[in-house]
Write a protein that holds these residues in place. Sequence first.
Motif, PDB file in Angstrom:
ATOM      1  N   HIS A  65       0.849  -1.187   0.000  1.00 42.12           N
ATOM      2  CA  HIS A  65       0.000   0.000   0.000  1.00 42.12           C
ATOM      3  C   HIS A  65       0.883   1.236   0.000  1.00 42.12           C
ATOM      4  N   THR A  66       0.462   2.248  -0.743  1.00 38.33           N
ATOM      5  CA  THR A  66       1.185   3.512  -0.798  1.00 38.33           C
ATOM      6  C   THR A  66       0.254   4.652  -0.439  1.00 38.33           C
ATOM      7  N   ASP A  67       0.837   5.714   0.081  1.00 41.82           N
ATOM      8  CA  ASP A  67       0.036   6.878   0.448  1.00 41.82           C
ATOM      9  C   ASP A  67      -0.600   7.552  -0.764  1.00 41.82           C
ATOM     10  N   GLN A  68      -0.061   7.239  -1.943  1.00 45.85           N
ATOM     11  CA  GLN A  68      -0.598   7.835  -3.164  1.00 45.85           C
ATOM     12  C   GLN A  68      -1.899   7.180  -3.605  1.00 45.85           C
ATOM     13  N   ASP A  69      -2.240   6.020  -3.002  1.00 46.52           N
ATOM     14  CA  ASP A  69      -3.449   5.282  -3.391  1.00 46.52           C
ATOM     15  C   ASP A  69      -4.643   5.916  -2.684  1.00 46.52           C
ATOM     16  N   LYS A  70      -5.537   6.544  -3.495  1.00 40.62           N
ATOM     17  CA  LYS A  70      -6.729   7.186  -2.957  1.00 40.62           C
ATOM     18  C   LYS A  70      -7.933   6.253  -2.969  1.00 40.62           C
ATOM     19  N   GLY A  71      -7.759   5.030  -3.419  1.00 38.20           N
ATOM     20  CA  GLY A  71      -8.858   4.082  -3.459  1.00 38.20           C
ATOM     21  C   GLY A  71      -9.769   4.230  -4.656  1.00 38.20           C
ATOM     22  N   ASP A  72      -9.347   4.990  -5.679  1.00 38.71           N
ATOM     23  CA  ASP A  72     -10.185   5.189  -6.862  1.00 38.71           C
ATOM     24  C   ASP A  72      -9.823   4.256  -8.000  1.00 38.71           C
ATOM     25  N   GLY A  73      -8.889   3.329  -7.796  1.00 38.40           N
ATOM     26  CA  GLY A  73      -8.518   2.372  -8.823  1.00 38.40           C
ATOM     27  C   GLY A  73      -7.572   2.897  -9.865  1.00 38.40           C
ATOM     28  N   ASN A  74      -6.965   4.057  -9.663  1.00 41.24           N
ATOM     29  CA  ASN A  74      -6.059   4.631 -10.654  1.00 41.24           C
ATOM     30  C   ASN A  74      -4.651   4.061 -10.561  1.00 41.24           C
ATOM     31  N   LEU A  75      -4.344   3.368  -9.449  1.00 42.31           N
ATOM     32  CA  LEU A  75      -3.002   2.825  -9.282  1.00 42.31           C
ATOM     33  C   LEU A  75      -3.000   1.327  -9.545  1.00 42.31           C
ATOM     34  N   LYS A  76      -1.847   0.854 -10.007  1.00 39.96           N
ATOM     35  CA  LYS A  76      -1.662  -0.568 -10.299  1.00 39.96           C
ATOM     36  C   LYS A  76      -0.387  -1.037  -9.590  1.00 39.96           C
ATOM     37  N   GLU A 106      13.183 -26.394   3.230  1.00 45.14           N
ATOM     38  CA  GLU A 106      14.436 -27.087   2.955  1.00 45.14           C
ATOM     39  C   GLU A 106      14.877 -26.897   1.499  1.00 45.14           C
ATOM     40  N   GLU A 107      13.957 -26.595   0.616  1.00 49.99           N
ATOM     41  CA  GLU A 107      14.299 -26.323  -0.782  1.00 49.99           C
ATOM     42  C   GLU A 107      14.763 -24.880  -0.972  1.00 49.99           C
ATOM     43  N   LYS A 108      14.040 -23.935  -0.370  1.00 49.12           N
ATOM     44  CA  LYS A 108      14.421 -22.520  -0.433  1.00 49.12           C
ATOM     45  C   LYS A 108      13.835 -21.853   0.792  1.00 49.12           C
ATOM     46  N   SER A 109      14.689 -21.182   1.583  1.00 44.03           N
ATOM     47  CA  SER A 109      14.243 -20.659   2.868  1.00 44.03           C
ATOM     48  C   SER A 109      13.793 -19.208   2.816  1.00 44.03           C
ATOM     49  N   LEU A 110      14.187 -18.443   1.785  1.00 41.45           N
ATOM     50  CA  LEU A 110      13.737 -17.053   1.692  1.00 41.45           C
ATOM     51  C   LEU A 110      13.658 -16.622   0.235  1.00 41.45           C
ATOM     52  N   TYR A 111      12.805 -15.629   0.017  1.00 43.42           N
ATOM     53  CA  TYR A 111      12.565 -15.104  -1.333  1.00 43.42           C
ATOM     54  C   TYR A 111      12.716 -13.595  -1.286  1.00 43.42           C
ATOM     55  N   VAL A 112      13.412 -13.036  -2.279  1.00 44.00           N
ATOM     56  CA  VAL A 112      13.618 -11.595  -2.397  1.00 44.00           C
ATOM     57  C   VAL A 112      12.691 -11.081  -3.491  1.00 44.00           C
ATOM     58  N   LEU A 113      11.802 -10.155  -3.121  1.00 45.80           N
ATOM     59  CA  LEU A 113      10.814  -9.612  -4.057  1.00 45.80           C
ATOM     60  C   LEU A 113      10.948  -8.096  -4.129  1.00 45.80           C
ATOM     61  N   ARG A 114      10.459  -7.546  -5.243  1.00 46.82           N
ATOM     62  CA  ARG A 114      10.463  -6.098  -5.459  1.00 46.82           C
ATOM     63  C   ARG A 114       9.060  -5.666  -5.854  1.00 46.82           C
ATOM     64  N   ALA A 115       8.640  -4.533  -5.330  1.00 46.75           N
ATOM     65  CA  ALA A 115       7.284  -4.048  -5.573  1.00 46.75           C
ATOM     66  C   ALA A 115       7.338  -2.592  -6.032  1.00 46.75           C
ATOM     67  N   LYS A 116       6.373  -2.219  -6.881  1.00 45.63           N
ATOM     68  CA  LYS A 116       6.235  -0.830  -7.323  1.00 45.63           C
ATOM     69  C   LYS A 116       4.775  -0.561  -7.661  1.00 45.63           C
ATOM     70  N   ALA A 117       4.417   0.726  -7.681  1.00 48.39           N
ATOM     71  CA  ALA A 117       3.060   1.146  -8.012  1.00 48.39           C
ATOM     72  C   ALA A 117       3.127   2.170  -9.143  1.00 48.39           C
ATOM     73  N   ILE A 118       2.260   2.006 -10.160  1.00 45.59           N
ATOM     74  CA  ILE A 118       2.251   2.910 -11.324  1.00 45.59           C
ATOM     75  C   ILE A 118       0.853   3.450 -11.539  1.00 45.59           C
ATOM     76  N   ASP A 119       0.808   4.606 -12.192  1.00 46.10           N
ATOM     77  CA  ASP A 119      -0.467   5.212 -12.553  1.00 46.10           C
ATOM     78  C   ASP A 119      -0.990   4.547 -13.812  1.00 46.10           C
ATOM     79  N   ARG A 120      -2.256   4.076 -13.768  1.00 46.65           N
ATOM     80  CA  ARG A 120      -2.805   3.332 -14.898  1.00 46.65           C
ATOM     81  C   ARG A 120      -2.929   4.202 -16.156  1.00 46.65           C
ATOM     82  N   LYS A 121      -3.255   5.446 -15.970  1.00 46.09           N
ATOM     83  CA  LYS A 121      -3.492   6.295 -17.138  1.00 46.09           C
ATOM     84  C   LYS A 121      -2.190   6.724 -17.800  1.00 46.09           C
ATOM     85  N   SER A 122      -1.268   7.205 -16.993  1.00 44.13           N
ATOM     86  CA  SER A 122      -0.033   7.743 -17.557  1.00 44.13           C
ATOM     87  C   SER A 122       1.091   6.725 -17.624  1.00 44.13           C
TER      88      SER A 122
END
Length: 745
Positions: A65-76, A106-122
Amino acid sequence: LLVTQVIKATETFGISLYSHSERITRLSENDGKTLHRTKRGWMWNQFFLLEEYTGPDTQYVGKLHTDQDKGDGNLKYILTGDGAGSLFIIDENTGDIHAAKKLDREEKSLYVLRAKAIDRKSGRQVEPESEFIIKIHDINDNEPKFTKDLYTASIPEMSGVGTSVIQVTATDADDANYGNSAKVVYSILQGQPYFSVDPETGIIKTALPDMSRENREQYQVVIQAKDMGGQMGGLSGTTTVNITLTDVNDNPPRFPQSTYQFSSPESAPPGTPLGRIKANDPDLGENAEIEYSISNGDGSDVFDIVTDKDTQEGIITVKKLTHISCKMTQFSLIILFVPYRSSYLIEVDEDAKEGSIIGQVVAQDPDITKNTIKYSVDRHTDLDRIFNIYSGNGSLFISKPLDREETPWHNITVIATEINNPKQSSQIPVFIRILDINDHAPEFAKYYETFVCENAKAGQLIQTVSAVDKDEPPRGHKFFFELVPEFAVHPNFSIIDNKDNTAGIITRRNGYSRSKTSTYHLPIIIFDNDYPVQSSTGTLTIQVCACDSRGNMQSCNTEALLLPAGLSTGALIAILLCIIILLVLVVLFAALKRQRKKEPLIISKDDVRDNIVTYNDEGGGEEDTQAFDIGTLRNPEAREESKMRRDVLPETIFQIRRTAPLWENIDVQDFIHRRLKENDSDPAAPPYDSLATYAYEGNDSIANSLSSLESLATDGNQDYDYLSDWGPRFKKLADMYGGEESDRD
């Protein structure tokens, strides 16, 4: 200025990291410009996942979640990195992350992930990409595994107790830094009582002294490694260790017979072989190589003996020409071998009957006279008098029963003495080995704490049992397990013989209920494979326990099902004791109160309120009108020493004058009120209601007294004529007292 932010999860569920946008102003050393940095505003709720998750829904990972998300569905929201899109799926609208598959730590103990948020329109990225780590939480899903399925070791026979044999090692793939899932404890399932294992190091050691290779050479030991610190519910693995006893030179050679006879021509040249003799040595290799020699005898200078290295036989040969007279036709030789013939070894079955002859000791007098020899047992070497000997021929026999499990060896000394010359004697040790017979039944190797989960499935292994036997069969132990005939087809459990001296207990149905049956008793018969076959029945106690979804035991206590509000047995006992104490106090209080009621209200002898005053005056009968003063009864304060008999003249010459007390002239009501007031104000009065009695009759009536006791107080006769005026009821009195003239007449 680009600042890379890496956020890692701690081992705490529900952690939330909030980062609000902030303005940072700094002066650069180069250009003095004002730099602005906007700190990212991501939030993650969870960074720990359970491995091998088997729930109906996908496992929830966390939320982006980001502070830029106003809940209007414009962010992805977009997720990249290890397993993104395959193992981890993100809802691009809400930022919720779920695990799509089961994960194995025992196969893999941790996973490294990256996250980002973009504007759907622009398509513009509203937050810089951020990196985080998902760590897999370990569960106990791996049993310990030994580095080898089969270990081989050897140890010299007759080694002392505690001698190290070999070390076995088991590893557990679970996380050693979390709980006891990887804490391994070693135990021995098969191989007692000969060997033991250190529960922490896995070092196998000898547990019995004087283990003889000649009696048994091979041992098979089964070692178990169990995780969870060896507690119930832990997973386990086993390995087999084959242990061989190597030979040591602990047995002397022995001739199968005590006397040999050979003949030799008188003209036989030196070196002529006359015969062969052979001694037996149960040792092996170099320890069994024998060297023969002639130590004594009247023919030791005529004959010789050589050793055949191939057959280990002794060859008697002629040493020099024998020019012997007719009188010298026999020679006696005493043949020794290395080390030398210094003892007897006798083997006897432990079930031999009392009086049975077990062997013979033979001694010879080297003198030509061949004196008679008497045999005896040195009782210092046989204090229990288990063995005895016939003094004439040296035959040993049994005097008491034998028990190999109690004493496998007996070492005694036999003394040979010349009868005619007791000073001439010699002694020889006799080693008696007690041979085992199958007279003990096998039994469980230990007490097993067995449990079955309430949610157990049919066909599940809940316990592996093994057995031990005090006997020592020459071919080793072989045990068989089965249920008693009455429970050959048990509705709840079955037993499977593993053919390796162990057996497994298997569930036969799905689900068990503690509320219905909290404990099962499973009788198991254990047979051995020797003759005669011995068997015993051992009962396995199986508790029904509550377990989690992975089969780990949580509670086996049925009190949790019966006691309200979580009360334990200890709490109930404490409550019961309190009730008993209160009852005892009530009983004691009631008894004390009852005892107080029985006590007299007034203890003092001077207190006349509730006392009976005794006057030791005896009257003179009906005609006695002078013996007692009625005033004494009316006056409680009258003293005994002041009373006078009115029918006896006083000794004093003066007249005693009686004065009436003050209270005699008052009425009864005033007297009662006065006494009541005195009692109310008396500080020594009892604190409870009491009854006070006062001997006061009040003032005289107008009719005066009718008693003749007061007649002495009057100077003359009284007139009772007025009694006739009182009516018919007083006619009798009027006739008695009013008829003075009649009396005179």
